[in-house]
Design a protein around this motif. Structure first.
Motif, PDB file in Angstrom:
ATOM      1  N   UNK A 375     -20.022  94.246  46.269  1.00  9.73           N
ATOM      2  CA  UNK A 375     -20.022  94.696  47.654  1.00  9.73           C
ATOM      3  C   UNK A 375     -18.912  94.066  48.482  1.00  9.73           C
ATOM      4  N   UNK A 376     -18.672  94.649  49.628  1.00 15.52           N
ATOM      5  CA  UNK A 376     -17.711  94.082  50.569  1.00 15.52           C
ATOM      6  C   UNK A 376     -18.318  92.879  51.282  1.00 15.52           C
ATOM      7  N   UNK A 377     -17.626  92.414  52.305  1.00  9.74           N
ATOM      8  CA  UNK A 377     -18.070  91.208  52.990  1.00  9.74           C
ATOM      9  C   UNK A 377     -19.487  91.346  53.532  1.00  9.74           C
ATOM     10  N   UNK A 378     -19.747  92.470  54.187  1.00 10.21           N
ATOM     11  CA  UNK A 378     -21.065  92.652  54.788  1.00 10.21           C
ATOM     12  C   UNK A 378     -22.148  92.691  53.710  1.00 10.21           C
ATOM     13  N   UNK A 379     -21.914  93.463  52.698  1.00  8.88           N
ATOM     14  CA  UNK A 379     -22.907  93.608  51.633  1.00  8.88           C
ATOM     15  C   UNK A 379     -23.123  92.273  50.907  1.00  8.88           C
ATOM     16  N   UNK A 380     -22.037  91.571  50.663  1.00 10.99           N
ATOM     17  CA  UNK A 380     -22.160  90.293  49.970  1.00 10.99           C
ATOM     18  C   UNK A 380     -22.947  89.290  50.805  1.00 10.99           C
ATOM     19  N   UNK A 381     -22.733  89.338  52.090  1.00 10.41           N
ATOM     20  CA  UNK A 381     -23.461  88.425  52.974  1.00 10.41           C
ATOM     21  C   UNK A 381     -24.952  88.731  52.944  1.00 10.41           C
ATOM     22  N   UNK A 382     -25.266  90.012  52.895  1.00 15.89           N
ATOM     23  CA  UNK A 382     -26.674  90.401  52.822  1.00 15.89           C
ATOM     24  C   UNK A 382     -27.278  89.961  51.483  1.00 15.89           C
ATOM     25  N   UNK A 383     -26.541  90.131  50.425  1.00 17.81           N
ATOM     26  CA  UNK A 383     -27.017  89.685  49.119  1.00 17.81           C
ATOM     27  C   UNK A 383     -27.245  88.176  49.141  1.00 17.81           C
ATOM     28  N   UNK A 384     -26.348  87.473  49.779  1.00 19.43           N
ATOM     29  CA  UNK A 384     -26.476  86.023  49.907  1.00 19.43           C
ATOM     30  C   UNK A 384     -27.760  85.657  50.660  1.00 19.43           C
ATOM     31  N   UNK A 385     -27.997  86.401  51.717  1.00 21.88           N
ATOM     32  CA  UNK A 385     -29.211  86.160  52.496  1.00 21.88           C
ATOM     33  C   UNK A 385     -30.456  86.437  51.658  1.00 21.88           C
ATOM     34  N   UNK A 386     -30.446  87.559  50.950  1.00 18.40           N
ATOM     35  CA  UNK A 386     -31.615  87.905  50.136  1.00 18.40           C
ATOM     36  C   UNK A 386     -31.793  86.929  48.971  1.00 18.40           C
ATOM     37  N   UNK A 387     -30.691  86.378  48.521  1.00 19.52           N
ATOM     38  CA  UNK A 387     -30.774  85.425  47.405  1.00 19.52           C
ATOM     39  C   UNK A 387     -31.468  84.140  47.822  1.00 19.52           C
ATOM     40  N   UNK A 388     -31.607  83.930  49.116  1.00 18.83           N
ATOM     41  CA  UNK A 388     -32.264  82.715  49.598  1.00 18.83           C
ATOM     42  C   UNK A 388     -33.637  83.010  50.191  1.00 18.83           C
TER      43      UNK A 388
END
Lengths: 718, 389
Positions: A375-388
Motif C-alpha cells: 500500500x501507499x503511505x496512507x494504507x501502510x499507516x493503517x496497516x501499522x495501526x491495525x498491526x498494533x
C-alpha cells in the motif's frame, strides 16, 4: 536434312541436359520454359524430397505460368506434394507485377492465383482441394476481388467453418459485407447465420461493424442477436450502449441461460472497452453499476465488480461493499474483495477505512495484509495501526503484510504481537523474518534497527541453529537495547567477537542516558573488560560521545588530577635515554629551568571526559620539549592493575620510581593507546609520567583498571 | 393520444432497462493519444501554427498539424533533466510582429524566459530567443495586467518580474520585452495568479502568502501594496480568482501543486470593509493540482473548473505521487464544487493535466476540448457533449 536432324538432336540433348542440372538458372526462351516447367512440376510431384526442394526453388520464378500446374498438384493426396505446391502458389501470389520491355506493368501473378482459386471454389472440386484453397485465400484475395465463390461455400456445412475463417482473415470490405449479408439473411439456417456472424468478431477498422452489429442485434433469432450483441460490444461507443443494454434487458423469459449470458457478457465487454478507451469515465462507471445491479448471472456481475475496481475510484467502494448484502453475496464476495484490493490511491483507501466496521473480518485481514505489503503511505499507516490495535486475526495479517512489505515498523509490531500471543506458532514467521532482516540490514539507521529487532525475534524463538546464527550476526551488526540480555550472553560466551564495539558502547551510552544506568554500566563494563587497546579506545570514544563521562569516571578509572611540570628541554634525538632515562626529581615546591625559562609545578584538575590533559593548553605551545606529570594513587590492598594511556607524542611511565613503560613515538592522542601492566602497593603509590612534544598537539590521558579492564578500587590524592 | 402514451411508456421502459438516465448530463470525451511515447512534455497549447486556418497542437519539442495531428514537426531541442523538460509553458504570442504566432516559454532548469520564433509553414527551423535570465521558472502566467488588450508575461519567480512585449504603433510585437520588477518584500515563489481581489477593477497579483494590490498605474513598480493575508504551500499556477459563491466578492480557487488538496478561499468583508478569508476544501485526497483553468466546458453558460493531476510533479516524491492520476472538471454552484471525472487511472492508461494544459474547441463542434500534456503522454480529449443528447 542431315544437318537439321543433327541440330534437332543437339537441341534435345541441350534441353535434357538443362533439365538435369540442379538449381539451373532460368532458360531464356519459350520452348525451354515450357519443357523445363513441366519437368520441374514433375519433380515437385515426385518422391525425391531433395529434388522436390530444388524444384520448389525454381518454380515460383515462372510466375503465372506455373499456377495451373501447381493448382493441380494442390489437389494431390501426398502431403509433401500439395504442401510444396501451396508454398509455391503463395510465393507467386506475393510476387510484384512484372514490367514489360515497353515499361508497361502487367497484371501481378497474384491475379492468376486468385482466378485459379476462384475456379477451384466454383468447380465441384474435392473437399481437400477446396480447404487448401481456402487456406490460401487470405494471402491471395485483394480488395475488389469478388468473394462470392467462397460465400457460396457457406451453404456447405462441412466447409462453412473453413470458408468463414478464410473470409474473416481476408477481411476485405467485400468479404465482410458478404459474410454480414449471409448472417442477416433470415431465410437461411440460423445456425449457419450465427456462425457467419461470429466470423465478424475481432475485426478492427471495419467501418460498417457497428451498423451491421446493430442489424444483427435486432435479428429475430436470439442466437444471431446474441452474436450481434457481442459484435456491438467491440464498438464501446456511447451511442451504441442504449441498443445493447436494451436488448439485454428485454430478453424473453424463456431464452436459454447461455444466450442470456452472452447478451450480458457483451454488455460487460462493451463497458470494458469504453473504460479502456478513456475520456468517458463517468459513463463507464455508471454502466458497470447498471450491469452489477441488473445482470442475471454472477459471472457477469463479478466482471462488473472488477471493472468498477480496475477503473474506479473511491466512489466504487460502496458498490463493492453493497454486493455483500445481496442474495448472491457468496459468489460475489471474492470479486468484491479483489476489487477492494485493486483500488488505488489515498481517496479509495480512506473510503475503505471509513467503512471499516462494515467489512467482514476476513476482508479486513486481507486488506491490511495487502496494504501492509504494497500500500501507499496512507494504507501502510493503517496497516501499522491495525498491526498494533486490531483483534488477533487482523493484527496477525497486518503484521504479516508489513513484514512482507519490508516496513520499518514491522519488526516492532511483530515483537508486540508475539508477546501478546505466546501461543503463536513461530515456524511460519521464520522465513519471512529472515528475508525481512536480510533486506533491512542494508538500509538506513531505522531500517538497521528494524533488522536487529527482527533478528532478536529469530534468536529468541527460532529452533533452527543456522537461523539463529545468521540472526545473531545481524544483531551484532546493530545491537539494540531490546537485545541486552542476548548480547550480554553473547559477550560472556564469546567476548566482543563480531560485535562492533562502537555500536555496543553506543548502546550502553544510550541506556545510561535513557535512565537504565545499571544495565548500561553493566554492558559498558562487560564490553570494556578484556578489550584490546584499539577496541577499548573505540568504546570509550563512543561512551563519551554523548557527554556521559561523569557517570562513567569511576567505572572507567579515569585519572583526572595531576601535578604537571614543564615545558622542559627535550630533544627528539635523545628520546628517553637522556634527561629522562631516570625518573625526574619530584619536588612540587621547586622552580626549575624550563625550555623557555624558569618553570614551577602546576596542579591540573580539569581534564577531558577520559582524563585527557591538554599540555599545550596548560604549559603553552612549544616544540621540542617534555613535561612531567605526577599523581598519587591510593589502593587499599596490593593490586595488579593495568594503566591505560594515550599520549601525544611519546610517553614514559614510572610507578613508585620504577620505570614500567616507554614509547618514544610521534603520534596524535587517542584513548587507551598503551596498556601497561603495573603492580601497586597497598596505600599510596606514585605515578610519574613524562610526555614528549615534537610538534603540534601535546597531551596525554590515563586511567587505571583491573587486569581484565574492569573497575579498580582506588583514589587519587589531591 | 394513445400513441403518445405508448411513446412515453416506451421511453420510460427503455430508460429503466438501460439504467443510464442518471448520467445523461455527463460529458463524453474521445481520448486521442498524440505523438509517440516520447511526447512527455508538460506544457501544451492549441493554435494555428502554420497559418493555414486549421488549429494545430503544440507541446514541447513538437507541433502536430491539424486537423488529424498525425504528423509532427520539430520546434526545438529542449533540455531534459530526469523526468522534466525545461519547458513549463507554451504560450502563443506573435512576439516579432510577423503575423505568425511564436511560443513564449520558460523552465526550471534553464532559469530563463524564452520565446521561440515561428519560421512559418512546416519549417522546422524555430529559433529560440532569450528574453531574460530570471531564475528557476516554475511556470509562467500570461495575463493582461494593464488592460491594453495584450497579456503580460509573469514567470513564477522571486522577486516578481513582469515582462511587457514592446509593440509598434500598429500594435505589432517588436521581438523585444521590457522587464519590470515589483519593488516589494512580499510575493513571488510557487503559486501565482491574477485577478481583482480588491474590487477596484484592476487585476491584482496573487501569491502563496498573500497578494499585491495593483496601483492605479500598473507600471509603477513601487506602488504595488503587499497584503499577507494567507499562507499556502507550494500551490498551483495559476491561483484562480472567481466569485465562487456569488456574493460579489472575488474568491480564490487554489490547488496544491505538490501535495494533497484542492480548495477555495472565501472572501468576506465586515462592515468596515476588512477582509477575512475562510478555506473550503474541494478535494482532500487527490494531489498535485498544479494547473487550474476556468472554462464553460459543458456549455451551460457558467464556467467550470478544469484541472487534473500533474503526474510526478516532483519526480515521484510528492505526497500521492503514486496514486492514480486524473483529469476532471468541476461544476460550481453557489460554493459547491461537483467533480466530474473525464479520465482516471494509473499513468499507463490515463491522463492527468500536466503543468500547462490547454482548453479550446479544436474540432469546431461547439464544445471545448482539452489538450492534456504530462509525463504520462500527450492526450487530446475531444469533447462530444453530453453522452445522451
Amino acid at each position: 536434312m542431315r544437318k537439321v536432324a543433327i541440330a534437332f538432336v543437339a537441341a534435345a540433348c541441350w534441353v535434357m541436359a538443362a533439365a538435369a542440372l540442379e538449381g539451373a538458372s532460368l532458360p531464356a526462351e519459350g520452348d525451354r520454359i515450357t519443357v523445363t516447367l513441366d519437368v520441374l512440376l514433375d519433380r515437385l510431384a515426385g518422391a525425391d524430397d531433395q529434388v522436390r526442394a530444388q524444384a520448389r526453388q525454381i518454380i515460383p520464378r515462372y510466375g503465372a505460368d506455373a499456377v495451373p500446374g501447381l493448382v493441380k498438384l494442390l489437389a494431390r493426396e501426398e502431403a509433401p506434394v500439395w504442401r510444396t505446391a501451396f508454398i509455391c502458389l503463395r510465393d507467386i501470389a506475393h510476387q510484384p507485377a512484372p514490367v514489360t520491355m515497353d515499361q508497361r506493368v502487367a497484371a501481378p501473378p497474384r491475379v492468376a492465383v486468385q482466378r485459379a482459386l476462384a475456379g477451384v471454389f466454383l468447380e465441384n472440386a474435392s473437399e481437400a482441394l477446396v480447404r487448401r484453397a481456402l487456406d490460401l485465400m487470405p494471402q491471395v484475395w485483394a480488395e475488389g476481388d469478388d468473394p462470392a465463390p467462397v460465400v457460396a461455400l457457406l451453404d456447405r456445412p462441412e466447409l462453412r467453418e473453413a470458408a468463414l475463417r478464410a473470409l474473416n482473415e481476408t477481411a476485405t470490405p467485400m468479404c465482410l459485407d458478404a459474410v454480414a449479408r449471409f448472417a442477416e439473411d433470415t431465410s437461411r439456417d440460423p445456425v449457419a447465420r450465427r456462425e457467419a456472424a461470429m466470423a465478424l468478431i475481432g475485426l478492427s477498422g471495419w467501418s460498417e461493424a457497428s451498423a451491421r452489429a446493430r442489424r444483427l442485434l435486432a435479428d429475430p433469432d436470439p442466437g444471431v442477436a446474441a452474436v450481434g450483441a457481442r459484435l456491438l460490444a467491440e464498438s464501446g461507443e456511447p451511442a451504441d450502449w442504449s441498443a445493447l443494454r436494451s436488448a439485454a434487458g428485454s430478453l424473453p423469459p424463456d431464452i436459454p441461460d447461455s444466450l442470456r449470458f452472452e447478451f450480458w457478457d457483451a454488455c460487460l465487454r462493451f463497458v470494458d472497452r469504453a473504460a479502456r478507451a478513456g475520456g468517458q469515465w463517468e459513463l463507464a462507471m455508471a454502466w458497470y453499476r447498471d450491469i452489477l445491479a441488473s445482470a442475471p448471472d454472477t459471472v457477469t456481475a463479478s466482471g462488473a465488480v472488477m471493472g468498477l475496481a480496475r477503473f474506479g475510484d473511491e466512489t466504487a467502494v460502496p458498490d463493492l461493499l453493497a454486493v455483500l448484502d445481496r442474495p448472491d453475496a457468496e459468489q460475489l464476495a471474492n470479486p468484491a474483495l479483489s476489487g477492494l484490493l485493486a483500488l488505488r490511491g489515498r481517496a479509495a483507501g480512506r473510503a475503505i477505512v471509513d467503512r471499516w466496521e462494515q467489512l467482514p473480518e476476513d476482508f479486513r485481514a486481507a486488506i491490511v495484509e495487502h496494504w501492509g505489503t504494497s500500500g501507499g503511505d496512507f494504507e501502510a499507516e493503517w496497516a501499522n495501526d491495525r498491526a498494533r490495535n486490531a483483534d488477533r486475526p487482523v493484527r496477525r495479517a497486518a503484521v504479516r503484510g508489513m513484514v512482507k512489505g519490508s516496513r520499518t515498523a514491522a519488526a516492532e509490531c511483530l515483537a508486540a504481537y508475539l508477546d501478546a500471543f505466546p501461543d503463536e506458532p513461530f515456524d511460519a514467521w521464520e522465513l519471512p523474518l529472515r528475508r525481512y532482516a536480510a533486506e533491512m540490514v542494508w538500509g538506513d539507521e531505522a531500517m538497521k534497527r528494524a533488522a536487529a529487532l527482527a533478528a532478536l525475534q529469530l534468536v529468541r524463538r527460532s529452533k533452527d541453529e543456522e537461523t539463529v546464527f545468521e540472526a545473531m550476526r545481524w544483531l551484532k551488526a546493530y545491537p539494540v537495547p531490546e537485545a541486552l540480555d542476548v548480547l550480554k550472553a553473547e559477550i560472556r560466551s564469546g567476548g566482543l567477537s563480531g560485535v562492533p564495539t562502537d555500536a555496543l558502547a553506543a548502546l550502553a551510552a544510550t541506556m545510561i542516558r535513557d535512565g537504565d544506568r545499571e544495565n548500561g554500566l553493566a554492558l559498558a563494563r562487560e564490553a570494556l573488560a578484556g578489550a584490546s587497546p584499539e577496541n577499548s579506545g573505540k568504546i570509550l570514544t563512543a561512551l563519551t560521545a554523548g557527554g556521559i563521562a561523569p557517570e562513567l569516571t569511576e567505572l572507567l578509572g579515569v585519572i583526572r588530577s595531576w601535578q604537571v611540570l614543564g615545558p622542559l628541554p627535550w630533544q627528539i634525538s635523545a628520546g628517553f635515554s637522556g634527561a629522562f632515562a631516570e625518573e625526574p626529581q619530584i619536588d612540587f615546591s621547586a622552580e626549575v629551568d624550563g625550555s623557555g625559562g624558569k618553570v614551577t609545578w602546576k596542579s591540573v584538575k580539569e581534564t577531558g571526559p577520559l582524563g585527557e590533559v591538554n599540555l599545550a593548553g596548560v604549559l603553552g605551545m612549544v616544540e621540542g620539549a617534555a613535561a612531567v606529570a605526577v599523581c598519587r594513587i591510593v589502593v587499599p590492598d596490593p593490586a595488579k592493575a593495568v594503566l591505560r594511556c594515550g599520549s601525544d607524542d611519546g610517553i614514559k611511565v614510572w610507578v613508585n620510581g620504577k620505570a614500567v613503560f616507554e614509547n618514544d613515538c610521534d603520534r596524535g592522542m587517542a584513548p587507551d593507546q598503551d596498556l601497561i601492566p603495573v603492580e601497586l602497593n597497598a596505600g599510596e603509590n606514585r605515578l610519574t609520567v613524562v610526555v614528549t612534544q615534537r610538534a603540534g598537539g601535546w597531551g596525554f590521558q590515563a586511567r587505571l583498571t583491573d587486569e581484565q579492564g574492569g573497575p579498580l578500587q582506588f583514589s587519587v590524592v589531591p | 393520444m394513445r400513441k403518445w402514451w405508448f411513446a412515453v411508456a416506451a421511453a420510460v421502459l427503455t430508460a429503466g432497462l438501460s439504467g443510464w438516465s442518471e448520467e445523461n448530463s455527463a460529458l463524453q470525451f474521445e481520448r486521442v493519444r498524440i505523438g509517440g511515447h516520447d511526447a512527455t512534455f508538460e506544457a501544451a497549447a492549441i493554435f494555428d501554427v502554420d497559418g493555414d486556418g486549421v488549429k494545430d497542437l503544440v507541446s514541447g519539442e513538437w507541433w502536430y498539424p491539424g486537423p488529424d495531428f498525425r504528423d509532427r514537426v520539430h520546434i526545438a531541442d529542449i533540455r531534459h533533466v530526469d523526468t522534466y523538460y525545461d519547458d513549463f509553458s507554451n504560450y502563443p504570442m506573435d512576439v516579432n510582429g510577423d503575423s505568425r504566432l511564436d511560443i513564449v516559454t520558460g523552465g526550471w532548469w534553464g532559469e530563463t524566459l524564452y520565446w521561440r520564433e515561428n519560421p512559418g509553414g512546416r519549417n522546422p527551423g524555430w529559433i529560440t530567443h532569450t528574453v531574460a535570465k530570471v531564475g528557476n521558472i516554475e511556470r509562467c502566467l500570461f495575463y493582461d495586467l494593464d488592460g491594453d488588450g495584450w497579456p503580460e508575461v509573469m514567470p513564477v519567480t522571486k522577486p516578481v518580474h513582469i515582462f511587457r512585449l514592446v509593440r509598434d504603433a500598429q500594435g505589432k510585437g517588436t521581438g523585444r520585452f521590457e522587464q519590470f520588477t515589483v519593488e516589494t518584500d512580499g510575493g513571488g515563489g510557487h503559486g501565482l495568479g491574477a485577478g481583482d481581489i480588491s474590487g477596484d477593477g484592476r487585476p491584482d497579483l496573487i501569491f502563496a502568502s498573500g497578494w499585491l494590490e495593483a496601483p492605479a498605474d500598473t507600471w509603477d513598480m513601487k506602488g504595488w501594496k503587499w497584503h499577507p493575508e494567507w499562507s499556502f504551500g507550494l500551490v498551483s499556477v495559476p491561483i484562480l480568482t472567481h466569485d465562487v459563491n456569488g456574493d460579489g466578492l472575488a474568491d480564490l480557487i487554489v490547488g496544491e501543486g505538490h501535495g494533497y488538496g484542492l480548495f477555495w478561499m472565501e472572501q468576506r468583508r465586515d462592515n468596515s470593509g476588512t477582509r477575512a478569508w475562510s478555506r473550503h476544501d474541494i478535494e482532500t485526497d487527490r494531489s498535485q493540482f498544479h494547473d487550474l483553468q476556468l472554462h464553460d466546458i459543458n456549455n451551460d453558460g457558467r464556467v467550470e473548473l478544469v484541472t487534473g493531476k500533474r503526474f510526478w510533479a516532483h519526480n515521484g516524491h510528492d505526497p500521492g505521487a503514486r496514486d492514480p492520476i486524473g483529469l476532471y472538471y468541476y461544476t460550481i454552484d453557489n460554493g459547491k464544487f461537483t467533480r466530474h471525472v473525464i479520465d482516471y487511472g494509473p499513468p499507463d492508461r490515463a491522463s492527468g493535466a500536466g503543468i500547462y494544459f490547454w482548453v479550446e474547441d479544436v474540432d469546431g463542434n461547439g464544445w471545448k476540448d482539452i489538450l492534456a500534456p504530462g509525463k504520462e503522454g500527450l492526450y487530446l480529449f475531444l469533447n462530444r457533449g453530453p453522452a445522451v443528447p
